[in-house]
Scaffold this active site. Structure first.
Site: not given
Lengths: 258, 249
Positions: A22, A24, A73, A99, A151, A165, A198
């Site tokens: 969280a 950025r 995490v 996230n 994604s 990824y 995004i």
């Protein structure tokens, strides 16, 4: 279920929302929108102290005083400790938003074994760590919402992102479906969001030419804004989405429609 | 959370079932609503109900498979409210007939109300939305368009699958005008459409749904509301599954 839609700005009041990554980007803006709707925030980050400080300053405008948990995490033991701390402070976790993640755009043949392992650990194993520690709390309370950030490249091929990824983000969708199926009986909803380009730091690796080309290939002819991802997360975390589970929401301007 | 203040929505098939709840939901979020339906009695009832909730609305008697009726829906929306911002193509019928029992007329009626109706409504509204460089079109498909389901005919599933293909292609063509075309695909939902089901049939369906309940019209209406809101402005050509986890696409 009659809802007054214009008067529901308190809908996350008394809800504890844990957002990983969280400091950025999308994670920061997720924190802001949930603060606007009254949530009690637990914000995780790993290393960007200054960025996290900025997030906290932004949140003070909404009278939000987030509980900050600095940890990695991708490390199970650290997540376990974090969740224990949250539990002793607030007694519950109502919404978990996975996230946190990294992006390492690279041609497949240039990805070495360490990079592969790091990607899978950071973008996929972290979800195992968080879900595995948070789900018992949600099961006991027989309610909960989990939202996982996937994604577009999980479905569409890499569009320049690394194959590791794409693979990790496709794994996120598989995990989402499996958990949705297994935890539905506890009234826990598990859904994913699959954004395309995004407007955050993460898309800056593209050259201006490549970015232009990607925009041309997007039917809406623009990049997305973080508010267009955070709004979807807000919806999926709300009671409006109580019958939606195992679903992956594509937020890609039409770049990939399945 | 979702304000549609100052906007106008057309909802077809809005006299009852999921459509009437969509009309109410969009109205409660602040939109003025055109209730389009072939069912006058229930159309008037729904109109009255919305009025009692303080929602500006107008019932238009119409058959969405007739282009003159469709033109009338659009013209009424413009004359009453001056604009069309949201179109929800919800009108539909359900039948579970086995293939050999489906008459040619029944096939045509099924395809017409879902596919031709959606086509005619979009054709009528899209020029206005292109001119405004703004619009939301939300088509109601069904889980039956995505996978085989009990208690639905091949004509119903074919029509619903067609709606999703139509949605993607229209999204591809008109996203550049800032028009968002999307679908919601509900699973089995508690409406009059399933009133003939036996309790055993319904229990079998419920057992197969991970969340162990049937859908409510509100579940679908809430997803429609989300798609109509600015929060969904980067979503096009998408189908939101509202099915309790029965089918995960």
């Amino acid at each position: 279920m009659q809802i007054n839609f214009l008067n529901d700005t308190k809908m996350f009041q008394e809800k504890v929302v844990l957002i990983t990554g969280a400091s950025r980007g999308i994670g920061r803006d997720l924190a802001v929108i949930f603060a606007k709707f009254g949530a009690t925030l637990v914000l995780n980050y790993r290393s960007q102290d200054q960025e996290m400080q900025k997030t906290v300053e932004l949140l003070s405008e909404y009278h939000s005083d987030p509980f900050i948990c600095k940890c990695d995490v991708s490390e199970y033991a650290e997540v376990k400790k974090m969740v224990e701390k949250v539990l002793s402070k607030y007694g519950s976790i109502d919404v978990l938003i996975n996230n946190a993640g990294i992006s390492l755009p690279k041609f497949f043949m240039e990805i070495d074994e360490n990079e592969w392992d790091l990607m899978i650990k950071t973008n996929l194993k972290s979800l195992y760590n968080c879900c595995h520690n948070v789900l018992p709390i949600m099961m006991e309370r027989r309610t909960g919402k989990i939202i996982n950030l996937s994604s577009v490249v999980a479905k569409s091929g890499s569009i320049g992102a690394g194959a590791h990824y794409s693979a990790a983000k496709a794994g996120v969708i598989g995990l989402t479906k499996a958990l949705a199926d297994q935890f539905a009986e506890y009234d826990i909803n598990v859904n994913a969001i699959a954004p395309a380009m995004i407007d955050t730091e993460m898309i800056r690796w593209r050259s201006p030419e490549l970015l232009k080309e990607h925009i041309e290939r997007t039917p809406l002819k623009r990049v997305g804004y973080t508010s267009e991802v955070t709004g979807a997360a807000l919806f999926l975390a709300s009671e409006y989405a109580n019958f939606i589970t195992g679903y992956t929401m594509d937020i890609n301007g039409g770049m990939y429609m399945d | 959370m979702f304000s549609l203040q100052g906007q106008t929505a057309i909802v077809t098939g809005a006299s009852k079932g999921i459509g009437s709840v969509i009309a109410l939901t969009l109205g409660l979020a602040g939109a003025s609503v055109i209730i389009a339906d072939i069912d006058v009695e229930n159309g008037n009832k729904t109109s009255e109900q919305l009025k009692n909730s303080g929602i500006e609305n107008k019932f238009v008697y119409s058959d969405v498979t007739k282009h003159l009726d469709v033109a009338n829906i659009f013209e009424t929306a413009i004359s009453q409210f001056g604009t069309v911002d949201i179109l929800v193509n919800n009108a539909g019928i359900l039948s579970d007939r086995f293939i050999t029992d489906i008459t040619e007329q029944e096939w045509d009626a099924m395809i017409d109300v879902h596919l031709k109706g959606t086509f005619l409504m979009c054709r009528a509204v899209v020029p206005h939305m292109i001119q405004k460089r703004k619009g939301k079109i939300i088509n109601i498909a069904s889980m039956g368009g995505l996978q085989g389901v009990p208690l639905a005919g091949v004509h119903y599933c074919a029509a619903k699958g067609g709606i999703m293909a139509f949605t993607r292609q229209l999204a591809l063509q008109i996203s550049q005008y800032n028009i968002h075309v999307n679908c919601v695909a509900p699973g089995t939902t508690v409406t009059e459409m399933i009133r003939n089901r036996t309790e055993e049939q319904l229990n079998n369906i419920i057992r197969s749904i991970p969340l162990k309940r049937l859908g409510m019209p509100e579940d679908t209406a809430n997803a429609v509301l989300f798609l109509a809101s600015p929060y969904a402005d980067y979503i096009v050509g998408e189908t939101i599954d509202v099915n309790g986890g029965k089918y995960m696409s």
